[in-house]
Design an enzyme around this catalytic site. Structure first.
Site, PDB file in Angstrom:
ATOM      1  N   TYR A 117       0.847  -1.195   0.000  1.00 15.51           N
ATOM      2  CA  TYR A 117       0.000   0.000   0.000  1.00 15.51           C
ATOM      3  C   TYR A 117       0.878   1.239   0.000  1.00 15.51           C
ATOM      4  O   TYR A 117       1.859   1.312   0.743  1.00 15.51           O
ATOM      5  CB  TYR A 117      -0.880   0.018   1.261  1.00 15.51           C
ATOM      6  CG  TYR A 117      -1.600   1.326   1.455  1.00 15.51           C
ATOM      7  CD1 TYR A 117      -2.879   1.516   0.937  1.00 15.51           C
ATOM      8  CD2 TYR A 117      -1.000   2.383   2.129  1.00 15.51           C
ATOM      9  CE1 TYR A 117      -3.530   2.731   1.085  1.00 15.51           C
ATOM     10  CE2 TYR A 117      -1.651   3.599   2.276  1.00 15.51           C
ATOM     11  CZ  TYR A 117      -2.909   3.764   1.751  1.00 15.51           C
ATOM     12  OH  TYR A 117      -3.551   4.966   1.885  1.00 15.51           O
ATOM     13  N   GLU A 205      -3.368   7.597  -3.922  1.00 17.40           N
ATOM     14  CA  GLU A 205      -3.355   6.297  -3.254  1.00 17.40           C
ATOM     15  C   GLU A 205      -3.125   5.205  -4.288  1.00 17.40           C
ATOM     16  O   GLU A 205      -3.828   5.148  -5.293  1.00 17.40           O
ATOM     17  CB  GLU A 205      -4.693   6.079  -2.556  1.00 17.40           C
ATOM     18  CG  GLU A 205      -4.653   4.966  -1.540  1.00 17.40           C
ATOM     19  CD  GLU A 205      -5.988   4.821  -0.830  1.00 17.40           C
ATOM     20  OE1 GLU A 205      -6.024   4.928   0.396  1.00 17.40           O
ATOM     21  OE2 GLU A 205      -6.999   4.603  -1.521  1.00 17.40           O
TER      22      GLU A 205
END
Ligand code: ADP
Ligand code: MG
Length: 394
Positions: A117, A205
């Site tokens: 992530y 993101e």
């Protein structure tokens, strides 16, 4: 301003971030053609909406179908697209109403070895952007954040200097990356941080950032949000706006110069000034009600603004009663009372309306409302207003 995954990936590709090849399709035929064009055994058909959680999200019309689907042939690609397109995708981020899917991204399938992530936001406390990374990427990052926040690592960087080599090495070690992956991560992370600054993003993101079985890294998902206040510096980005993804009421209200945020309750609030709007919402909650929105009509509150505000409130089917809470500071309460009456009549009010006025010429304003013959419930102060509107909403 939010954009779609495929648009964000086009930008990332331009700044040198590795992204799988892919093509947007609006029909099952286009999806099949896109599959052929990729020329790979495995592809992924991905719903394009401005919300995450698509992989786990389900199609309302065909609940067994998800918003991200692996396909192994042109017919499967067409079928997946047919199941997704023009249907409603419900994810944890869309809320129960879901979002209509108008486009899918057909992209090459990756052999995933690891899902990481990466996220970048502005840390207001440190007054700088901060890169967040975790080795627990994928579809459960919200759980990681809630249950094991220590597995999310942070490095803040200066907008001018960018992310430094030592910061990448530190993160890479914590993520368990070694050898050639460190070099790949270095290019990847630094390019992302540069793009974040270059495009005046408020959020970026990449979840997941994958390491493939062949040892390469690629952004399999991409989310970019731009700071609206800086959009004037990027005229090319404004073209990426997708009005069908934005709430029409919110757009119209924004054009009228009001700030409106829809919430889930049933009491509509029309207030002048953000501070007063916040305390009005607090009071409604204190007295057992739930606000249906935040609505700040600004310091002025003229007929046009109040009418537009009323229209926004009444377009929300959940609203059972409305509270107008206005402080006449710059404007006189008498003028505001006239504006409320005109707006009330022009939008065709059908639900209880509680009005609390305070400030300059308040007596005259109350008098105008009381003698108007319009069915308005007057309130004397904030608490009285909150109690009355909670009761009226039932
Ligand atoms: P969302 O975050 O909205 O659920 P993602 O784009 O992250 O959507 O996709 C969900 C999951 O689908 C990813 O975590 C990944 O496991 C898988 N996936 C997405 N794109 C690909 C791809 N190109 N190849 C292989 N798997 C993919
Ligand atoms: Mg994702």
């Amino acid at each position: 301003m939010k954009i779609h995954e495929y648009q964000a990936k086009n930008i990332l590709r331009r700044v040198g971030v590795a992204v799988p090849r892919g093509q947007v399709a609006e029909t099952p035929e286009e999806a099949a053609a896109a599959f052929d064009e990729l020329g790979q055994k495995l592809a992924v058909v991905k719903a394009q909406i401005h919300a995450g959680g698509r992989g786990k999200g389900t199609i309302r019309e065909i609940p067994a179908q998800h918003g991200v689907q692996l396909v192994r042939g042109r017919d499967e690609a067409a079928r997946a697209a047919a199941n997704i397109l023009q249907n409603t995708l419900v994810t944890i981020q869309t809320g129960p109403r879901g979002q209509t899917v108008r486009r899918v991204l057909v992209e090459e399938g990756c052999e995933i070895a690891r899902e990481l992530y990466l996220g970048i936001v502005v840390d207001r406390g440190r007054a700088s952007p901060v890169l967040m990374a975790s080795s627990r990427g994928g579809m459960d990052i919200e759980r990681v954040a809630a249950e094991t926040p220590e597995l999310i690592f942070r490095e803040s960087f200066g907008p001018d200097t960018g992310l430094q080599g030592y910061q990448v090495r530190k993160l890479a070690r914590k993520l368990g990356l070694g050898g050639s992956s460190v070099r790949a991560a270095d290019e990847f992370m630094r390019a992302l941080c540069r793009a974040f600054v270059q495009y005046d993003c408020s959020l970026m993101e990449i979840n997941p950032l994958v390491v493939t079985k062949a040892g390469r890294s690629a952004a399999l998902d991409a989310k970019m949000t731009f700071d609206e206040n800086a959009l004037f510096r990027h005229p090319e980005l404004s073209k990426l706006r997708d009005p069908s993804e934005e709430q029409p009421v919110e757009m119209r209200v924004a054009e009228a110069g009001l700030s409106y945020v829809k919430l889930d309750g049933n009491i509509g609030c029309l207030v002048n000034g953000a501070g007063l709007a916040m305390s009005t919402m607090d009071l409604i909650k204190l007295h057992g009600g739930e606000p249906a929105n935040f609505l700040d009509v600004g310091g002025g509150a003229d007929t046009e603004q109040v009418s537009e505000g009323f229209r926004a409130l009444l377009s929300d089917k959940n609203v059972r009663a409305v509270l107008v809470n206005i402080f006449g500071g710059i404007m006189r309460c008498s003028t505001i009372a006239e504006a409320i009456l005109t707006a009330y009549q022009s939008v065709g009010f059908r639900i209880p309306l509680v009005v609390r006025l305070e400030g300059t010429e308040v007596e005259k304003g109350r008098e105008i409302l009381a003698t108007s013959g319009v069915d308005i419930i007057p309130a004397n102060d904030l608490t009285d207003a909150a109690k009355k509107v909670v009761a009226a909403a039932g």
